[in-house]
Design a protein around this motif. Structure first.
Motif, PDB file in Angstrom:
ATOM      1  N   ALA A  86      55.419  27.834  37.512  1.00  0.00           N
ATOM      2  CA  ALA A  86      54.405  28.878  37.358  1.00  0.00           C
ATOM      3  C   ALA A  86      54.597  29.990  38.385  1.00  0.00           C
ATOM      4  CB  ALA A  86      53.009  28.266  37.474  1.00  0.00           C
ATOM      5  N   LYS A  87      54.852  29.619  39.631  1.00  0.00           N
ATOM      6  CA  LYS A  87      55.042  30.631  40.672  1.00  0.00           C
ATOM      7  C   LYS A  87      56.289  31.468  40.428  1.00  0.00           C
ATOM      8  CE  LYS A  87      52.274  28.599  44.309  1.00  0.00           C
ATOM      9  NZ  LYS A  87      52.230  28.053  45.665  1.00  0.00           N
ATOM     10  N   ASN A  88      57.345  30.849  39.881  1.00  0.00           N
ATOM     11  CA  ASN A  88      58.553  31.608  39.541  1.00  0.00           C
ATOM     12  C   ASN A  88      58.284  32.663  38.471  1.00  0.00           C
ATOM     13  OD1 ASN A  88      60.210  30.306  41.386  1.00  0.00           O
ATOM     14  ND2 ASN A  88      60.975  28.819  39.904  1.00  0.00           N
ATOM     15  N   LEU A  89      57.254  32.441  37.665  1.00  0.00           N
ATOM     16  CA  LEU A  89      56.860  33.404  36.643  1.00  0.00           C
ATOM     17  C   LEU A  89      55.775  34.361  37.149  1.00  0.00           C
ATOM     18  CD1 LEU A  89      56.663  30.978  33.587  1.00  0.00           C
ATOM     19  CD2 LEU A  89      58.376  32.769  33.961  1.00  0.00           C
ATOM     20  N   ASP A  90      55.442  34.276  38.433  1.00  0.00           N
ATOM     21  CA  ASP A  90      54.406  35.104  39.064  1.00  0.00           C
ATOM     22  C   ASP A  90      53.013  34.871  38.488  1.00  0.00           C
ATOM     23  OD1 ASP A  90      56.075  36.346  40.952  1.00  0.00           O
ATOM     24  OD2 ASP A  90      56.772  37.780  39.443  1.00  0.00           O
ATOM     25  N   VAL A  91      52.703  33.623  38.170  1.00  0.00           N
ATOM     26  CA  VAL A  91      51.349  33.252  37.758  1.00  0.00           C
ATOM     27  C   VAL A  91      50.474  33.219  39.007  1.00  0.00           C
ATOM     28  CG1 VAL A  91      49.925  31.379  36.841  1.00  0.00           C
ATOM     29  CG2 VAL A  91      52.091  31.947  35.733  1.00  0.00           C
ATOM     30  N   ASP A  92      49.307  33.834  38.923  1.00  0.00           N
ATOM     31  CA  ASP A  92      48.363  33.819  40.038  1.00  0.00           C
ATOM     32  C   ASP A  92      47.616  32.494  40.049  1.00  0.00           C
ATOM     33  OD1 ASP A  92      48.956  36.435  40.887  1.00  0.00           O
ATOM     34  OD2 ASP A  92      47.584  37.281  39.396  1.00  0.00           O
ATOM     35  N   ILE A  93      47.657  31.795  41.190  1.00  0.00           N
ATOM     36  CA  ILE A  93      46.968  30.512  41.357  1.00  0.00           C
ATOM     37  C   ILE A  93      46.062  30.629  42.571  1.00  0.00           C
ATOM     38  CG2 ILE A  93      47.237  28.041  41.783  1.00  0.00           C
ATOM     39  CD1 ILE A  93      50.048  28.283  40.504  1.00  0.00           C
ATOM     40  N   LEU A  94      44.787  30.335  42.367  1.00  0.00           N
ATOM     41  CA  LEU A  94      43.800  30.412  43.437  1.00  0.00           C
ATOM     42  C   LEU A  94      43.199  29.029  43.662  1.00  0.00           C
ATOM     43  CD1 LEU A  94      41.918  32.051  45.355  1.00  0.00           C
ATOM     44  CD2 LEU A  94      40.405  32.361  43.371  1.00  0.00           C
ATOM     45  N   LEU A  95      43.366  28.505  44.879  1.00  0.00           N
ATOM     46  CA  LEU A  95      42.741  27.227  45.232  1.00  0.00           C
ATOM     47  C   LEU A  95      41.351  27.520  45.782  1.00  0.00           C
ATOM     48  CD1 LEU A  95      45.685  25.207  46.800  1.00  0.00           C
ATOM     49  CD2 LEU A  95      44.740  25.080  44.506  1.00  0.00           C
ATOM     50  N   ASP A  96      40.355  27.281  44.948  1.00  0.00           N
ATOM     51  CA  ASP A  96      38.966  27.559  45.277  1.00  0.00           C
ATOM     52  C   ASP A  96      38.100  26.762  44.313  1.00  0.00           C
ATOM     53  OD1 ASP A  96      36.705  28.674  46.432  1.00  0.00           O
ATOM     54  OD2 ASP A  96      37.186  30.745  45.887  1.00  0.00           O
ATOM     55  N   SER A  97      36.845  26.587  44.617  1.00  0.00           N
ATOM     56  CA  SER A  97      35.926  25.848  43.752  1.00  0.00           C
ATOM     57  C   SER A  97      35.155  26.814  42.873  1.00  0.00           C
ATOM     58  CB  SER A  97      34.936  25.040  44.588  1.00  0.00           C
ATOM     59  OG  SER A  97      35.607  24.047  45.315  1.00  0.00           O
ATOM     60  N   VAL A  98      35.176  26.572  41.569  1.00  0.00           N
ATOM     61  CA  VAL A  98      34.363  27.356  40.648  1.00  0.00           C
ATOM     62  C   VAL A  98      32.942  26.825  40.747  1.00  0.00           C
ATOM     63  CG1 VAL A  98      33.937  27.931  38.228  1.00  0.00           C
ATOM     64  CG2 VAL A  98      36.282  27.844  39.101  1.00  0.00           C
ATOM     65  N   ILE A  99      31.999  27.713  41.026  1.00  0.00           N
ATOM     66  CA  ILE A  99      30.606  27.289  41.192  1.00  0.00           C
ATOM     67  C   ILE A  99      29.728  27.714  40.017  1.00  0.00           C
ATOM     68  CG2 ILE A  99      30.713  27.068  43.683  1.00  0.00           C
ATOM     69  CD1 ILE A  99      29.434  29.847  43.911  1.00  0.00           C
ATOM     70  N   SER A 100      30.199  28.673  39.208  1.00  0.00           N
ATOM     71  CA  SER A 100      29.438  29.023  38.010  1.00  0.00           C
ATOM     72  C   SER A 100      30.312  29.739  36.999  1.00  0.00           C
ATOM     73  CB  SER A 100      28.209  29.880  38.342  1.00  0.00           C
ATOM     74  OG  SER A 100      28.581  31.185  38.700  1.00  0.00           O
ATOM     75  N   LEU A 101      29.921  29.581  35.739  1.00  0.00           N
ATOM     76  CA  LEU A 101      30.579  30.249  34.616  1.00  0.00           C
ATOM     77  C   LEU A 101      29.467  30.756  33.711  1.00  0.00           C
ATOM     78  CD1 LEU A 101      32.986  30.946  32.762  1.00  0.00           C
ATOM     79  CD2 LEU A 101      32.860  28.607  31.892  1.00  0.00           C
ATOM     80  N   ASP A 102      29.379  32.065  33.568  1.00  0.00           N
ATOM     81  CA  ASP A 102      28.334  32.682  32.754  1.00  0.00           C
ATOM     82  C   ASP A 102      28.972  33.596  31.716  1.00  0.00           C
ATOM     83  OD1 ASP A 102      25.984  31.675  34.153  1.00  0.00           O
ATOM     84  OD2 ASP A 102      26.608  32.980  35.805  1.00  0.00           O
ATOM     85  N   GLN A 103      28.249  33.821  30.639  1.00  0.00           N
ATOM     86  CA  GLN A 103      28.708  34.740  29.604  1.00  0.00           C
ATOM     87  C   GLN A 103      27.730  35.898  29.522  1.00  0.00           C
ATOM     88  OE1 GLN A 103      29.128  33.083  25.695  1.00  0.00           O
ATOM     89  NE2 GLN A 103      30.340  34.812  24.981  1.00  0.00           N
ATOM     90  N   LYS A 104      28.279  37.108  29.514  1.00  0.00           N
ATOM     91  CA  LYS A 104      27.468  38.310  29.371  1.00  0.00           C
ATOM     92  C   LYS A 104      28.137  39.189  28.331  1.00  0.00           C
ATOM     93  CE  LYS A 104      25.285  42.046  31.865  1.00  0.00           C
ATOM     94  NZ  LYS A 104      25.119  42.722  33.139  1.00  0.00           N
ATOM     95  N   ASP A 105      27.433  39.430  27.251  1.00  0.00           N
ATOM     96  CA  ASP A 105      27.981  40.166  26.116  1.00  0.00           C
ATOM     97  C   ASP A 105      29.254  39.457  25.646  1.00  0.00           C
ATOM     98  OD1 ASP A 105      25.881  42.069  26.254  1.00  0.00           O
ATOM     99  OD2 ASP A 105      26.977  43.148  27.820  1.00  0.00           O
ATOM    100  N   GLU A 106      30.396  40.128  25.716  1.00  0.00           N
ATOM    101  CA  GLU A 106      31.636  39.510  25.249  1.00  0.00           C
ATOM    102  C   GLU A 106      32.585  39.182  26.395  1.00  0.00           C
ATOM    103  OE1 GLU A 106      33.485  41.331  21.912  1.00  0.00           O
ATOM    104  OE2 GLU A 106      31.581  41.713  20.918  1.00  0.00           O
ATOM    105  N   THR A 107      32.030  39.006  27.584  1.00  0.00           N
ATOM    106  CA  THR A 107      32.857  38.659  28.732  1.00  0.00           C
ATOM    107  C   THR A 107      32.294  37.423  29.434  1.00  0.00           C
ATOM    108  OG1 THR A 107      31.617  40.089  30.246  1.00  0.00           O
ATOM    109  CG2 THR A 107      33.551  41.060  29.165  1.00  0.00           C
TER     110      THR A 107
END
Length: 119
Positions: free
Chosen positions: A67-88
């Protein structure tokens, strides 16, 4: 705005990111650690294309390197919420907030063990 956000940095999340990157998208992968396979004590022998068994650590390392060889962005962090607003979607981590039209959940599941001696 991100093309796609993948929540989970295990084999499923990293595989999704690799395929999306090759399809011309720019994925962001977010997760706490590199998956439960790292703690798997045995060898993995049921992957197509692997001539010899591989450890969980090595499988995770190989996927991250690819993945890194393809320049994929990887973030080591904890997701604390996932919300939907309109179409995002709005993905909040401890340190950041991201917006995307597409979110993939690849959080895995707890490994089940057989109650058979030796397994």
């Amino acid at each position: 705005m991100k093309d796609v956000i993948i929540i989970g940095v295990g084999p499923a999340g990293i595989s999704a990111a690799i395929y999306l990157k090759r399809a011309g998208m720019n994925p962001l992968v977010i997760g706490q650690d590199f998956g439960t396979l790292k703690s798997y004590p045995g060898k993995i022998e049921n992957y197509y294309g692997f001539e010899n068994p591989i450890s969980g650590d090595q499988l995770i390392e190989n996927g991250i390197k690819q993945a890194k060889n393809l320049d994929v962005d990887i973030l080591l962090d904890s997701v604390i919420s996932l919300d939907q607003k309109d179409e995002t979607f709005i993905v909040k981590t401890i340190k950041h907030e991201f917006v995307s039209k597409l979110v993939i959940l690849a959080t895995g599941k707890k490994r089940l063990s057989l109650s058979i001696p030796g397994f």
